[in-house]
Design a protein around this motif. Structure first.
Motif, PDB file in Angstrom:
ATOM      1  N   GLN A 165       0.708  -1.166  -0.004  1.00 46.37           N
ATOM      2  CA  GLN A 165       0.080   0.031  -0.162  1.00 46.37           C
ATOM      3  C   GLN A 165       0.873   1.368  -0.012  1.00 46.37           C
ATOM      4  O   GLN A 165       0.482   2.400  -0.896  1.00 46.37           O
ATOM      5  CB  GLN A 165      -0.809   0.034   1.181  1.00 46.37           C
ATOM      6  CG  GLN A 165      -2.019   1.054   1.333  1.00 46.37           C
ATOM      7  CD  GLN A 165      -2.881   1.031  -0.168  1.00 46.37           C
ATOM      8  OE1 GLN A 165      -3.320   0.033  -0.702  1.00 46.37           O
ATOM      9  NE2 GLN A 165      -3.023   2.001  -0.666  1.00 46.37           N
ATOM     10  N   THR A 166       1.994   1.125   0.793  1.00 47.41           N
ATOM     11  CA  THR A 166       3.124   2.519   0.805  1.00 47.41           C
ATOM     12  C   THR A 166       3.482   2.387  -0.684  1.00 47.41           C
ATOM     13  O   THR A 166       3.716   3.589  -1.446  1.00 47.41           O
ATOM     14  CB  THR A 166       4.111   2.123   1.880  1.00 47.41           C
ATOM     15  OG1 THR A 166       3.497   1.599   2.921  1.00 47.41           O
ATOM     16  CG2 THR A 166       4.933   3.227   1.686  1.00 47.41           C
ATOM     17  N   ASP A 189       0.750   4.188  -3.021  1.00 49.87           N
ATOM     18  CA  ASP A 189       0.492   5.449  -2.523  1.00 49.87           C
ATOM     19  C   ASP A 189       1.597   6.477  -2.937  1.00 49.87           C
ATOM     20  O   ASP A 189       1.365   7.491  -3.583  1.00 49.87           O
ATOM     21  CB  ASP A 189       0.477   5.793  -0.879  1.00 49.87           C
ATOM     22  CG  ASP A 189      -0.768   4.929  -0.430  1.00 49.87           C
ATOM     23  OD1 ASP A 189      -1.722   4.777  -1.303  1.00 49.87           O
ATOM     24  OD2 ASP A 189      -0.853   4.615   0.790  1.00 49.87           O
ATOM     25  N   LYS A 193       1.690   9.420  -5.929  1.00 51.06           N
ATOM     26  CA  LYS A 193       2.231  10.775  -5.673  1.00 51.06           C
ATOM     27  C   LYS A 193       3.426  11.013  -6.670  1.00 51.06           C
ATOM     28  O   LYS A 193       3.802  12.129  -7.097  1.00 51.06           O
ATOM     29  CB  LYS A 193       2.752  10.823  -4.457  1.00 51.06           C
ATOM     30  CG  LYS A 193       3.516  12.140  -3.746  1.00 51.06           C
ATOM     31  CD  LYS A 193       3.848  12.025  -2.232  1.00 51.06           C
ATOM     32  CE  LYS A 193       4.654  13.528  -1.894  1.00 51.06           C
ATOM     33  NZ  LYS A 193       5.146  13.134  -0.511  1.00 51.06           N
TER      34      LYS A 193
END
Length: 423
Positions: free
Chosen positions: A232-233, A236, A240
């Motif tokens: 998930q990191t 994300d 970005k």
């Protein structure tokens, strides 16, 4: 004749290296730094940003004035004046939006340059890894060649009384085939080395750049110690940092501005004029009369209201928005695929490391048993084939693992995902 053929092959394989004055062994980080600084394709792309900076100035340019004059002759001059002056076209509501679009184009170009730098880094890392992969194959085949050469000597010693024995013939064929495979592997290694230098693309370089590491079997190989953050990191971070996503967002901003630009084409432009007017003494039959004139003109969008341009700009905006949503969707699936490839390949590397230890132990035992006459040549070859297959499976697992990591790097738009400090 055989010696001549072997000599010719070796000359063909190693002659290209003479085009370089030296071979420099550099680390992967050094290769990337050299490429980012000196790559010719990248230098050309960076020039594009300089061009677009000039486009902003061009977009902000004012219309040049026009010099206008009319000098009357003949009877018409009576009661009419001659004139000369300037007419200045004035764009209404267009120059600002045009400049904004030029600025967005510059931002897109700068993102494309950063994306190109990122892709170049990945390509250099891939080419660097491919050399290690090819060196590993050469190392495997060299060990096998030594094994067969040793076996050949043992068989020949055992079969002095019967030189035409099956063991001698089989071993001789195996050894000669191994030389062919080894030569081809060396040629592939040279090709990989040239590919790295081609990807780096440094002008007039007389240096042949090569890896510091000897193979994927080298101890403390840094590329085998990559630890990723949770999925998930990573997702994300991609949302970005992805250059492609940033470019897609800029395209939407640009298309939105183009809709506004198309609508502003309906705003009438104005032309303001003014200057000096005069009548001569001859015209007035008395004294000369000086004066001035002013005028104005307006472009009226009466016959054409720019409706197609507005509709087309809106359609292009809708398409840009759909493209961005589609890219995000594909990106998430690609990240999941790469992450799983990486995770399972890393597990496989750990398993193969244990298998390799056992396989090498078994091979060494069979070699000793064959030397003592306790095992047949066929059994030794079977064990050796199994060992070589395990070695190849190991380096293939490393290749899948590293390729998945490079793919993650490309999609995320971030160099290394090791800890939160990198984000």
């Amino acid at each position: 004749m055989k010696k001549i053929i072997v000599t010719v092959i070796l000359l063909i394989l190693f002659t290209p290296l003479k085009a370089f004055s030296e071979v420099a062994h550099i680390s992967m980080d050094e290769a990337v730094s050299l490429a980012l600084e000196n790559n010719l394709d990248l230098k050309s792309k960076r020039k594009k940003a300089e061009e677009l900076k000039q486009d902003i100035k061009i977009a902000n340019a004012l219309k040049n004035p026009q010099f206008q004059s009319n000098f009357l002759m003949g009877k018409v001059t009576r009661g009419n004046s001659s004139q000369f002056g300037l007419a200045v076209p004035v764009e209404v509501g267009k120059r600002g939006i045009r400049k904004k679009i030029a600025k967005i184009n510059l931002k897109i170009a700068e993102d494309e340059i950063r994306a190109a730098e990122h892709e170049l880094k990945i390509n250099v890392m891939r080419a660097y890894f491919n050399i290690l992969y090819r060196k590993s194959i050469v190392q495997i085949l060299q060990e096998r060649e030594r094994l067969f050469r040793n076996m050949k000597s043992i068989v020949e010693q055992k079969s002095k009384s019967s030189p035409n024995s099956i063991d001698v013939l089989q071993n001789d064929m195996k050894y000669k085939k191994q030389l062919v495979f080894l030569n081809q592997a060396k040629a592939n290694l040279l090709g990989a080395q040239f590919e790295l230098n081609s990807v780096m693309n440094i002008k007039s370089s007389e240096v042949m750049y090569d890896t510091v590491e000897t193979s994927l079997f080298a101890k403390n190989l840094s590329i085998l110690n990559i630890e990723l953050l949770p999925y998930q990191t990573i997702e994300d971070t991609a949302m970005k940092y992805s250059y492609s996503l940033s470019i897609a967002e800029s395209n939407i901003e640009k298309r939105t501005a183009e809709v506004s630009q198309a609508k502003r084409m309906r705003i009438p432009d104005v032309t303001v004029s003014g200057g000096y007017a005069y009548q001569t003494a001859h015209q007035t039959r008395g004294e000369a009369l000086p004066g001035a004139f002013v005028g104005a003109g307006v472009d009226i969008p009466l016959l054409y209201f720019y409706e197609p341009e507005v509709k087309r700009a809106k359609i292009t905006l809708d398409r840009a928005s759909i493209d961005k949503d589609s890219f995000e969707n594909h990106l998430k699936f690609a990240l999941k695929e790469d992450y799983n490839e990486f995770k399972y390949a890393k597990d496989n590397i750990a398993h193969y490391s244990e298998i390799l230890k056992d396989s090498n132990t078994v091979l060494q035992n069979y070699q000793k048993r064959y030397e003592k006459g306790q095992a047949s040549l066929l059994n030794l070859i079977q064990v050796e084939n199994a060992n070589q297959e395990t070695l190849r499976e190991y380096i293939n697992a490393v290749q899948i693992y590293y390729e998945a990591y490079l793919s993650l790097m490309k999609n995320v738009g971030h160099d290394v995902l090791l800890n939160n400090d990198n984000l």
